[in-house]
Design a protein around this motif. Sequence first.
Motif, short mmCIF file in Angstrom:
data_model
loop_
_atom_site.label_atom_id
_atom_site.label_comp_id
_atom_site.label_asym_id
_atom_site.label_seq_id
_atom_site.Cartn_x
_atom_site.Cartn_y
_atom_site.Cartn_z
N ASP A 1 -7.50 -5.53 1.25
CA ASP A 1 -8.76 -5.19 1.65
C ASP A 1 -9.21 -5.98 3.02
O ASP A 1 -10.44 -6.07 3.45
N LYS A 2 -8.34 -6.44 3.86
CA LYS A 2 -8.57 -7.04 4.89
C LYS A 2 -8.92 -5.90 6.17
O LYS A 2 -8.60 -5.14 6.04
N TYR A 3 -9.65 -6.57 7.18
CA TYR A 3 -9.98 -5.71 8.34
C TYR A 3 -8.91 -5.47 9.17
O TYR A 3 -9.01 -5.04 10.46
N GLY A 4 -7.90 -6.17 9.03
CA GLY A 4 -6.76 -6.37 10.17
C GLY A 4 -6.94 -6.88 11.30
O GLY A 4 -6.63 -6.28 12.50
N VAL A 5 -7.81 -7.84 11.32
CA VAL A 5 -8.04 -8.78 12.71
C VAL A 5 -6.87 -9.25 13.24
O VAL A 5 -5.80 -9.56 12.34
N PRO A 6 -6.91 -9.55 14.43
CA PRO A 6 -5.75 -9.95 14.89
C PRO A 6 -5.16 -11.08 14.82
O PRO A 6 -6.29 -12.14 14.88
N VAL A 7 -4.07 -11.71 14.94
CA VAL A 7 -3.66 -12.90 14.84
C VAL A 7 -2.64 -13.08 16.05
O VAL A 7 -1.67 -12.22 16.28
N ILE A 8 -2.60 -14.27 16.71
CA ILE A 8 -1.86 -14.54 17.64
C ILE A 8 -0.66 -15.33 17.00
O ILE A 8 -0.81 -16.18 16.36
N LEU B 1 -2.64 -19.37 5.21
CA LEU B 1 -2.63 -19.92 6.63
C LEU B 1 -3.36 -18.82 7.49
O LEU B 1 -4.03 -19.14 8.42
N LEU B 2 -2.76 -17.42 7.35
CA LEU B 2 -3.38 -16.55 8.15
C LEU B 2 -4.76 -16.16 8.03
O LEU B 2 -5.69 -15.98 8.90
N ARG B 3 -5.38 -16.09 6.79
CA ARG B 3 -6.56 -16.05 6.52
C ARG B 3 -7.41 -17.19 7.01
O ARG B 3 -8.47 -16.90 7.77
N GLU B 4 -7.01 -18.35 7.12
CA GLU B 4 -7.71 -19.65 7.76
C GLU B 4 -7.82 -19.39 9.12
O GLU B 4 -8.62 -19.57 10.04
N ALA B 5 -6.59 -18.99 9.88
CA ALA B 5 -6.37 -18.79 11.30
C ALA B 5 -7.55 -17.80 11.68
O ALA B 5 -7.98 -17.89 12.88
N THR B 6 -7.53 -16.64 10.92
CA THR B 6 -8.28 -15.67 11.64
C THR B 6 -9.82 -15.65 11.19
O THR B 6 -10.69 -14.78 11.32
N THR C 1 -12.81 -13.41 12.76
CA THR C 1 -13.29 -12.47 11.62
C THR C 1 -14.70 -12.57 11.67
O THR C 1 -15.51 -11.43 11.88
N GLU C 2 -15.14 -13.79 11.73
CA GLU C 2 -16.81 -13.79 11.49
C GLU C 2 -17.49 -13.49 12.99
O GLU C 2 -18.56 -12.95 13.15
N ARG C 3 -16.82 -14.06 14.21
CA ARG C 3 -17.50 -13.79 15.40
C ARG C 3 -17.05 -12.49 15.99
O ARG C 3 -18.08 -11.84 16.52
N ARG C 4 -15.92 -11.86 15.93
CA ARG C 4 -15.49 -10.71 16.74
C ARG C 4 -15.53 -9.47 15.71
O ARG C 4 -16.06 -8.59 16.45
N VAL C 5 -15.49 -9.79 14.46
CA VAL C 5 -15.28 -8.21 13.87
C VAL C 5 -16.74 -8.21 13.06
O VAL C 5 -17.43 -6.97 13.17
N MET C 6 -16.95 -9.13 12.28
CA MET C 6 -18.35 -8.86 11.32
C MET C 6 -19.52 -8.88 11.94
O MET C 6 -20.58 -8.43 11.76
N GLY C 7 -19.29 -9.53 13.27
CA GLY C 7 -20.70 -9.49 14.11
C GLY C 7 -20.85 -8.29 15.12
O GLY C 7 -21.65 -8.08 15.92
N ASP C 8 -19.78 -7.34 15.19
CA ASP C 8 -19.76 -6.01 15.80
C ASP C 8 -19.84 -5.01 14.95
O ASP C 8 -18.60 -4.68 14.44
N ALA C 9 -20.64 -4.20 14.60
CA ALA C 9 -20.50 -3.04 13.98
C ALA C 9 -19.94 -2.06 13.99
O ALA C 9 -19.21 -1.36 13.21
N THR C 10 -19.75 -1.83 15.64
CA THR C 10 -18.79 -0.66 15.78
C THR C 10 -17.42 -1.15 15.67
O THR C 10 -16.58 -0.36 15.00
N LEU C 11 -17.10 -2.39 15.85
CA LEU C 11 -15.62 -2.77 15.63
C LEU C 11 -15.38 -2.84 14.35
O LEU C 11 -14.17 -2.47 13.69
N ARG C 12 -16.37 -3.34 13.45
CA ARG C 12 -16.25 -3.48 11.79
C ARG C 12 -16.14 -1.91 11.28
O ARG C 12 -15.09 -1.94 10.42
#
Length: 581
Positions: A293-300, A262-267, A271-282
């Motif tokens: 192996d996750k990037y630790g992307v945020p979940v609300i 569920l967390l994987r689907e929610a984020t 992940t695609e828009r905010r993290v993978m699309g930003d080299a600095t943030l990635r």
Amino acid sequence: SGQKCACDGPQALSRSRIVEAPPELRGLGVKCAACPKCETPVEEATVLDCDEEVALALQQAEREREASTPHRDLFDATRWDAVYNVPRMAAQHFVSPYIHTMGMHEADGKKPDRALLFKSLPPTLRRKSLPHNATLEQHFDGCNEVYLVLPPTEPGRCLLLAPTDRLRSGSYFVLRHARKEHMLRMVEAQKWKRKTIPEKPYALPGGRSHAFEQVGRFVGQDEYPMMTGKLTFSKKNLDAADEHIGRLLTSMADIEKALSPLLREATRKVTERRVMGDATLRKFYQNRQYPNDKYGVPVITMAVNAGAMNMLANFLCSAKANKLDVSNLVVFVSDRSLVPAVRQMGGHPFYHEALGSYPTEAAGAFGDATFAKMMFLKVLAAYLPLKLGYDVLFQDADHVWMKEPWSYFDGDRTVDAFFMDDGSRDARFGPFFANSGFYYWRYNPAIFHMAKTIFKHAEMLGATRSHQVVVNQALVEAHSLYGVNLEIMPKTLFVTGQMYHRNKTFMNEIKSGRASPYCFHMCWTANSTYKVRYFRDMRMWYLSDTLLDWDATNLLARIATPEHSGPERVAWDDVCVPGHE
């Protein structure tokens, strides 16, 4: 003058002392009067034999030397070398970060004019004095570590520093002692909600009315049980907490197995828009340590029962109205019946029977039984995603977003935890006064340990009837023990109900568009009925009044879901409207 009197021996007069004056006196350009006659007894010879200018200069030099010279007689028995007066500049260097961290952004954040510095130095580094214009480095020369103490400033409060070789590492706790009679007066004042402490004398056994006793740091400062020294745990509550945590630990593998996808689907979208699309943030996420192996992307995350569904709906509609992406919202619901409605609204509902049973109605008031029981679901809503390696933005349902907060959090990636400033300055929430209804945690071992500490203190939630007390005390310990870097965010950017009730001028600026905060949290409000009323007042109520009466019960009965449809049901797409009164 740099010259001695002509006479020598035991009858030499005071003018010879001027030659031995401290360096601060030299070069002042003063001139001494002529030497008195040598027949004058030495007892009568004083600095007044010199002219008045030299006498005043000597007195000033003596005062400056006393202010910066070690008081060796106080600490000769220990390794402590000195007590120094530290000027405003040097004190602010250490205190200023806490002016921000502790949420003291307004007048309540007055900076210190001076401070005392106690030094523990080897003899080779001890020095006699400092010039009046000493630099910060000179003031703290020889200090490899500085332990900062921010004592209370109310009248009658004293600070005792008692270094001892038996405790070489020192104590990281401030141990509070108080006169018994004074504490009884304070407790009585709180009992009757008096603003002044009564002068009624107390007859204490053994004549101990003036004796000091060690007391908890909150005792006498509030009417809650933990503040009066009567914090108790009934066997029933302790057994219930142990059973609840035991059931969770036994089922943890199953809970994580259900929650992880569920967390994987929610984020996924984030992940695609905010993290993978930003080299600095990635790169920032890839360089951090995660348990997988996750990037630790945020979940609300939220914790919601049936009584708070109208607040959840209003939050989602506010995000829609302001074109904000909250697709990474995971809602921990109190019972299975809420799952279809939350899913229809666009959230990701999570329910597992091992999480326990919770009330269905909204809390009637702050700290009531329903409020207390729902607090543990709030703990789980933050703890479980963090345990799986996600950064967590937890918030109560009674929020409205005007702007996405991620840009603020990304502004300083050295911060481990961001908290909303509650606005209260009650001792039980100090020293950080963090609001536990909105915070962002970046995953790391220290933050996870703090979250686990809160999770294990289920019995404290019931005993204090406050999630916020437990969170703040865990935060203090993590900050002291692990150096957790935290920020209490400005109240003008992350607005609470305290601002609504105490600062109408600023709230009117929000209504007129002159102020643009990130979000508004309708805390400091008794119950859901008043929250709806105050949201309307701020034109932050985004639910259509023409479709249904928006209390929580009607919402569940009227929202159309795949499981429940029909002419009496309202489609979710028709629910949200622009903010209105």
